[in-house]
Design a protein around this motif. Sequence first.
Motif, short mmCIF file in Angstrom:
data_model
loop_
_atom_site.label_atom_id
_atom_site.label_comp_id
_atom_site.label_asym_id
_atom_site.label_seq_id
_atom_site.Cartn_x
_atom_site.Cartn_y
_atom_site.Cartn_z
N TYR A 1 69.70 -31.01 22.61
CA TYR A 1 70.72 -31.82 21.94
C TYR A 1 70.12 -33.18 21.66
O TYR A 1 69.11 -33.55 22.25
CB TYR A 1 71.93 -32.01 22.85
CG TYR A 1 72.82 -30.81 23.01
CD1 TYR A 1 73.70 -30.44 22.01
CD2 TYR A 1 72.78 -30.06 24.18
CE1 TYR A 1 74.52 -29.35 22.16
CE2 TYR A 1 73.59 -28.96 24.35
CZ TYR A 1 74.48 -28.61 23.34
OH TYR A 1 75.29 -27.54 23.50
N ASP B 1 70.39 -37.00 22.24
CA ASP B 1 70.97 -37.80 23.31
C ASP B 1 71.43 -39.15 22.76
O ASP B 1 70.63 -40.04 22.54
CB ASP B 1 69.92 -38.00 24.40
CG ASP B 1 70.52 -38.64 25.64
OD1 ASP B 1 71.71 -39.04 25.57
OD2 ASP B 1 69.83 -38.72 26.66
N ASP C 1 73.30 -41.32 24.17
CA ASP C 1 73.35 -42.40 25.16
C ASP C 1 71.99 -43.07 25.31
O ASP C 1 71.88 -44.18 25.79
CB ASP C 1 73.77 -41.85 26.53
CG ASP C 1 75.11 -41.15 26.44
OD1 ASP C 1 75.90 -41.54 25.55
OD2 ASP C 1 75.35 -40.22 27.23
N ASN D 1 64.82 -35.11 27.47
CA ASN D 1 65.64 -34.36 28.41
C ASN D 1 65.21 -32.91 28.46
O ASN D 1 65.18 -32.30 29.52
CB ASN D 1 67.11 -34.44 27.98
CG ASN D 1 67.70 -35.79 28.26
OD1 ASN D 1 67.40 -36.39 29.29
ND2 ASN D 1 68.53 -36.27 27.36
N ALA E 1 74.86 -34.19 21.58
CA ALA E 1 75.60 -33.80 22.78
C ALA E 1 76.86 -34.64 22.86
O ALA E 1 76.78 -35.84 23.03
CB ALA E 1 74.74 -34.00 24.01
N LYS E 2 78.00 -34.00 22.69
CA LYS E 2 79.26 -34.76 22.66
C LYS E 2 80.04 -34.61 23.96
O LYS E 2 80.41 -35.58 24.58
CB LYS E 2 80.12 -34.31 21.48
CG LYS E 2 79.68 -34.94 20.18
CD LYS E 2 80.57 -34.45 19.05
CE LYS E 2 79.93 -34.70 17.71
NZ LYS E 2 80.28 -33.67 16.73
N GLN F 1 78.08 -30.37 27.29
CA GLN F 1 76.88 -30.38 26.44
C GLN F 1 75.84 -31.35 26.98
O GLN F 1 74.65 -31.08 26.97
CB GLN F 1 77.25 -30.77 25.01
CG GLN F 1 77.87 -29.62 24.25
CD GLN F 1 78.36 -30.05 22.89
OE1 GLN F 1 78.65 -31.21 22.66
NE2 GLN F 1 78.45 -29.08 21.98
N LYS F 2 76.35 -32.48 27.47
CA LYS F 2 75.42 -33.47 28.01
C LYS F 2 74.70 -32.91 29.22
O LYS F 2 73.54 -33.21 29.45
CB LYS F 2 76.17 -34.75 28.36
CG LYS F 2 76.39 -35.58 27.12
CD LYS F 2 77.14 -36.85 27.38
CE LYS F 2 77.40 -37.54 26.06
NZ LYS F 2 78.28 -38.68 26.20
N LYS G 1 70.63 -31.90 29.74
CA LYS G 1 69.78 -32.35 30.84
C LYS G 1 69.41 -31.19 31.76
O LYS G 1 68.67 -31.37 32.72
CB LYS G 1 70.48 -33.44 31.63
CG LYS G 1 70.49 -34.74 30.86
CD LYS G 1 71.23 -35.83 31.56
CE LYS G 1 71.18 -37.09 30.71
NZ LYS G 1 72.16 -38.06 31.08
N THR H 1 78.85 -37.27 35.05
CA THR H 1 78.71 -37.57 33.63
C THR H 1 79.90 -38.36 33.12
O THR H 1 79.75 -39.34 32.39
CB THR H 1 78.60 -36.27 32.83
OG1 THR H 1 77.77 -35.38 33.55
CG2 THR H 1 78.02 -36.53 31.47
N GLU I 1 80.10 -41.98 31.44
CA GLU I 1 80.66 -42.15 30.10
C GLU I 1 81.79 -43.17 30.10
O GLU I 1 81.84 -44.05 29.27
CB GLU I 1 81.19 -40.81 29.60
CG GLU I 1 81.60 -40.87 28.16
CD GLU I 1 81.50 -39.49 27.54
OE1 GLU I 1 81.32 -39.41 26.34
OE2 GLU I 1 81.59 -38.51 28.29
#
Lengths: 535, 120
Positions: free
Chosen positions: A107, A109, A111, A124, A161-162, A166-167, A171, A183, A187
């Motif tokens: 994905y 990233d 962030d 990742n 990655a939403k 997914q996040k 990872k 996570t 967030e």
Amino acid sequence: MKKAIKIHISGYVFTIDEDAYDKLNDWTQKISEQFKDEEGGAEIVSDIEARVAELFSEKMKDEETVITIEEVNEIISIMGMAEDFSEETTNGNSYETERIKFKKRLYRDDDNAFIGGVCGGLGNYFNVDAVYIRLAFVLLVLFGGFGPLIYLILWIITPKAKTAAQKLEMKGERVNVSNIEKTIKEEFESVRKNIIRQTKSDSYKNVSSGIEKLILLIFKIIKVVFKVILYFIAGMFIFFGAMFLIILLGLLFFGTIPHFASTSGDIFIFGTILEAIPISISGFWAQLGLIIVIGIPLITLIYAGIKIIFNFKTNNKIIGITATTLWFIGLFLSLSIGLNIAGNYKNDNQEIKSFNIDKTNSDTLYLESKIISEEYDEDSQMDLDNYLITKEKGKLKITGHPDFRIEQSYDKSTSLKLKYKSKGKSRRNALNNITQIEYNWSQKDSLITFDDIFKIKGEQKIYGQEVEMILYLPVGKSVYLSPSMEEIIFDIQNVQNMWDNNMTDKIWTMTKDGLSLYPNEKPEKDTESYDIDLD
Amino acid sequence: MDIENATAQMRKGVLEFSILSILSRNDAYASDIINELKSVNLIVVEGTLYPLLTRQKNYGLLSYRWEESVKGPPRKYYKITEDGSQFLAKLDESWEQLTKSVNKIRVTSKNAQKNETSDL
């Protein structure tokens, strides 16, 4: 002093401390996340909230009593953490879900994004710091130029990655409650900070009109372009800084330029030069001085590049001050060594010897050169200006190229003048240096042989020693310059204005106007007859 | 397969059984069910109960109505349904069967172990 908040939980009103609220909210969110995909999940959450409210209302006498973090902790311990529910919530097939190996997905990233989050996502995926991936992309730009293309393609095809899941997938962490909690917490924090930042900045407005949106977009693009350029520059800093540093260290410690950076086949031996010139202190100090003076700016360059790429903002003054101080010490060291060396070249002196060479049978002198430089091993040799330094069995042998020229003699006699020149700390020193010059030539009737090099005897260093020879030739007399003379003839004036390297293998006759190929001044007629074939 | 998971599975089944049993006596608030389950150490944290209640309700084993409480807003008052009672009867039956069978196996195993140790 603490901030207290009024909250509603399923029909009850409570007053709660801010930190207690954060904790409770965190916990509730975690539970919501846990049940969000389940049928009747919302109902479960509201039931739990109702129970929480009930428990609080039993504890609190009235609305004004403030709920503190202790009460929240107590309620949470009664109700349990989301993880405690998880074993009961899996619908009987928990064994299967346990066994399913977690798969990593690529994905973008967001962030950890510099431009589009591609490098962050790749990092990742491959479990390396995104910085190295970015560096690789920058290097791809430097070497091939297809880095941006790859980036663009990845940017388009890779999803962002939403969701929390997914996040985690990105990872490669297992999608379980505690990970989701982690996570979400992160967030939540970042969103909160973002909101604070946005609301604080004056430019924050409700962007409604298309023009404003367009302007914002343009700003964003400019920002990205600027970032890319900055990143590129940083990459260059690191690349060139590292390259020159390697070259510098290679020169100083290994004596040669690392092969990849070498532009010519010449071996450039720095240490040898230091050995060949007069330094009163150890060559080590000279090397150290040079490392400091050149190395520190290079390291600073690399450091600056890394700082930009890694985006850290340490402004360690001690490092800066130390580096600057060290640099000045290095500069002082280098300068004093330089001055010390220069002091050895302050005075010059010369010794002149003249030889009469009238007694020859022919009117033509045959000049040749004896190539004695071939005695030295060519592989361990280096040229330094006018000198040839050879290292044999750890010992330096310094030789130099003599200069030979021909001038008109004004007293009808033929003579050879040898000028030995040298520099030194004092005139006496310079003279002493001259005595260390060894140069041989010989005359056999009309054949004169010159060594192609002069030697510097013993341990003597380079003091600007020179050997200059002038053959004084009266008008009417001729010389034949054999091809071997090319090594030593230097700027011989002639009527034809011919260059040195074309003058050999020809007979030259001294005329009133100077040395000439055609003494009878009839260059049109049979010019070839003046060339002599040695065979 | 670890012990935690095995007991969790077991407890999940037993909990669902116990909830229906409690409600078969008389209707109750969620807090009543919790208190009873807590008193016999069947439940450690309260949160675990709510997903089970909702799931049983969705299966049609339970229903609830809103009852006014003395203090605060109305609360859910749970009641076992006809389906729930039938389901409970079947559970009772299989429970009898299961405990019998399991006990038998356990006793035999324990005896075998005892014999083994006495043989030595």
